[in-house]
Design an enzyme around this catalytic site. Structure first.
Site, PDB file in Angstrom:
ATOM      1  N   ASP A 260      52.174  25.166 -49.572  1.00 35.69           N
ATOM      2  CA  ASP A 260      53.092  24.057 -49.392  1.00 35.69           C
ATOM      3  C   ASP A 260      52.270  23.117 -48.666  1.00 35.69           C
ATOM      4  OD1 ASP A 260      54.582  25.969 -50.767  1.00 35.69           O
ATOM      5  OD2 ASP A 260      55.906  26.345 -49.033  1.00 35.69           O
TER       6      ASP A 260
ATOM      7  N   HIS B  77      74.461  35.643 -69.172  1.00 34.29           N
ATOM      8  CA  HIS B  77      73.546  34.841 -68.353  1.00 34.29           C
ATOM      9  C   HIS B  77      72.265  34.560 -69.247  1.00 34.29           C
ATOM     10  CE1 HIS B  77      75.578  34.721 -64.544  1.00 34.29           C
ATOM     11  NE2 HIS B  77      76.076  35.999 -64.989  1.00 34.29           N
TER      12      HIS B  77
ATOM     13  N   GLY C  75      79.574  32.703 -60.823  1.00 35.15           N
ATOM     14  CA  GLY C  75      80.050  32.619 -59.444  1.00 35.15           C
ATOM     15  C   GLY C  75      80.876  34.077 -59.215  1.00 35.15           C
TER      16      GLY C  75
ATOM     17  N   LYS D  66      58.885  26.392 -55.866  1.00 35.59           N
ATOM     18  CA  LYS D  66      57.460  26.921 -55.639  1.00 35.59           C
ATOM     19  C   LYS D  66      56.485  26.926 -56.806  1.00 35.59           C
ATOM     20  CE  LYS D  66      55.063  29.082 -52.549  1.00 35.59           C
ATOM     21  NZ  LYS D  66      55.025  28.759 -51.021  1.00 35.59           N
TER      22      LYS D  66
ATOM     23  N   GLU E 179      69.876  32.582 -68.330  1.00 33.19           N
ATOM     24  CA  GLU E 179      68.966  32.294 -67.256  1.00 33.19           C
ATOM     25  C   GLU E 179      68.231  33.482 -66.836  1.00 33.19           C
ATOM     26  OE1 GLU E 179      72.028  32.013 -66.753  1.00 33.19           O
ATOM     27  OE2 GLU E 179      72.580  32.690 -64.801  1.00 33.19           O
TER      28      GLU E 179
END
Ligand code: XMP
Length: 534
Positions: A249, A191, A77, A390, A193
């Protein structure tokens, strides 16, 4: 719903479906402290075949317990934990008896919670950093003694709190990794990720499989069966209306619904006149003939053109297109007897954004949608992609047998060419842009470049420039080409397409499209630019 709505994120119900998924699958909770990487954490967990949900950092531990998580991750954050109004985590999270992993800000929170000082670092580390890893860590198991990681914070932990052991150090911050395997609490300053952290996937894998005991029960094949079941339960009788745009989508939603409710599905395609060249025929071939969907085409070209006459302002264009779209769709819905449900292709990033701790993010562009429609018509909303990213939607599309060509299509904005024709929209200008755009896309496909970029299109500018053709002077339109590479469309890099390729495209456009005498290539990234020009 069709493309215009897929940006809405105004999902009304389906909390039910979320609870359902966490009841069916091992679930990791990701608490969002506002990092730009929070969604990336969630996507990485899903890629590791573990279902996860992103929740605001203020979530009470008692609420978390209801989801019966196998682990909790505290995201990074932008704040510092020593700021006066710094976001906190409910300390009862540490009594849930499930492993907790803190990343960056989350790591600092853990350190602070267990009695260590966190202070501003005098020697800030942003970007790539080398860390040393100590033996015996569960979290960092099987990593090399020295690893490259991605740091993005200016704070550091000053001491190892009681009960914890130090698992990693860097030159400028001696404490960048802590763990207390007994209590199941782990933290890292960097991080995992982000792809720049070379062993990031291993770290997350260790957390999920070694520490949380994940079994890897999240896969699109089983989600498909569950989604079919959920839709049948949600809409046991009556007609289900689904707008389709020709994009991924809405096509996935329509095919999924077809499987769940069969003949009760009515798929509607609105021809706004602002579509790419041959789009309507393309959609009829791939979705109608190819996939056997019962598509009703509403030809509303005149109506859109009429409403847009004289309008040049981008926001006014969007509002007008949105309004007419709703009117047209509403008219169609009323023609259908007993339509009680409206299906939309809302995706998880829209849902997360609408519940994020940051509050509604600043409106940069009004992404028009049919948000008001369900209430106006008394529809119940069905949003079967509401919990998916997605890449998962694409995977689901494959499970449903959609052709790869459809699955790999670039996104196309709801207002269509309306926001790619700068200035006034006229039939002639639409035709000019359609032709130029078709050449660009055709060349990208034939040279195997289409799938290497995330989105590519042409834009018709509202300026005329001087040129020379044969012996005569011309004074005609400029077309800009835009191609970007991006993971999430929130940020994007312009794509360095080969010069000789751009030369071929420019040459073809100027020679084949009447009224265009100049082509330029957009080399701006997002930010500071946006992907679309309006
Ligand atoms: P920007 O231009 O905001 O675009 O960088 C990010 C992504 O969103 C698409 N986009 C839209 N999609 N309605 C939509 O449905 C809109 O009004 C709209 N504006 C932009 C854009 O094509 C890109 O994929």
């Amino acid at each position: 719903m069709s493309n215009p709505a897929s940006r809405s994120g105004n999902g009304v119900n389906l909390r039910g479906q979320e609870t359902d998924l966490s009841a069916r699958h091992q679930t990791v909770i990701v608490l969002d402290f506002g990092s730009q990487y929070t969604q990336l954490i969630a996507r990485r967990l899903r890629q590791n075949r573990v279902y996860c949900e992103v929740h605001p950092c203020a979530m009470a531990a008692s609420e978390m317990a209801k989801l019966q998580p196998i682990g909790v991750i505290l995201s990074g954050g932008p704040q510092s934990v020593y700021d006066e109004n710094a976001s906190r985590v409910d300390p009862a999270v540490f009594d849930l008896d499930v492993p907790v992993l803190g990343i960056c800000y989350g790591f600092n929170l853990i350190a602070q919670q267990f009695g260590a000082e966190v202070e501003a670092s005098t020697d800030r580390e942003y970007g790539r950093a080398e860390i040393e890893i100590f033996d015996g860590s569960e979290l960092l198991d099987s990593l090399a003694a020295s690893e490259t990681v991605w740091m993005s914070h200016g704070d550091r932990v000053a001491k190892v709190p009681d009960g914890f052991r130090l698992i990693a150090s860097s030159k400028s911050a001696p404490i960048v990794g802590l763990e207390d395997a007994e209590r199941g609490i782990y933290g890292i300053q960097f991080h995992p990720e982000v792809s720049h952290t070379a062993s990031g996937q291993e770290i997350l894998h260790n957390f999920l499989y070694r520490i949380c005991g994940a079994s890897g029960d999240w896969a699109m094949a089983s989600y498909l069966e569950e989604a079919v079941e959920t839709i049948r339960r949600q809409a046991p009788t009556g007609r289900v209306l689904c707008g389709i745009s020709g994009g991924v989508d809405s096509s996935v939603v329509a095919v999924l619904l077809r499987r769940a409710v069969g003949e009760r599905l009515s798929a509607v395609f609105v021809d706004t006149g602002l579509l790419r060249k041959d789009e309507r025929r393309h959609m009829e071939n791939s979705l109608g003939t190819g996939l056997g969907l019962p598509v009703t085409v509403v030809d509303a070209r005149e109506r859109f053109l009429g409403a847009l006459e004289g309008i040049s302002d981008p926001e006014e264009k969007r509002r007008t297109i949105g309004r007419v779209f709703i009117e047209v769709f509403e008219g169609e819905a009323q023609r259908l007897d007993g339509a009680g449900y409206l299906a939309q292709g809302t995706l998880y990033p829209d849902v997360i954004e609408s519940v994020s701790i940051k509050g509604p993010s600043a409106v940069i562009k009004t992404h028009h949608n049919v948000g008001g429609l369900p209430e106006r018509l008394g529809f119940e909303l069905i949003e079967p992609l509401r919990m998916l990213f997605k890449d998962e939607v694409r995977q689901l599309g494959r499970e449903l047998g959609l052709p790869e060509e459809l699955i790999g299509r670039h996104p196309f904005p709801g207002p269509g060419l309306g926001v790619r024709i700068l200035g006034e929209i006229t039939p002639q200008r639409i035709r000019t842009l359609q032709e130029a755009d078709a050449i660009f896309i055709q060349e990208l496909c034939s040279r195997d470049l289409y799938n290497k970029v995330s989105q590519a299109f042409a834009v018709l500018l509202p300026v005329h420039t001087v040129g020379v053709m044969g012996d005569s002077r011309t004074y005609e339109n400029v077309v800009a080409l835009r191609a970007v590479e991006t993971q999430d469309f929130m940020t994007a890099d312009w794509s360095p397409l080969p010069h000789e390729f751009l030369a071929v495209v420019a040459n073809r456009i100027v020679n084949e499209v009447r009224g265009v005498n100049r082509v330029v290539y957009d080399i701006t990234s997002k930010p500071p630019a946006t992907i679309e020009w309006e």
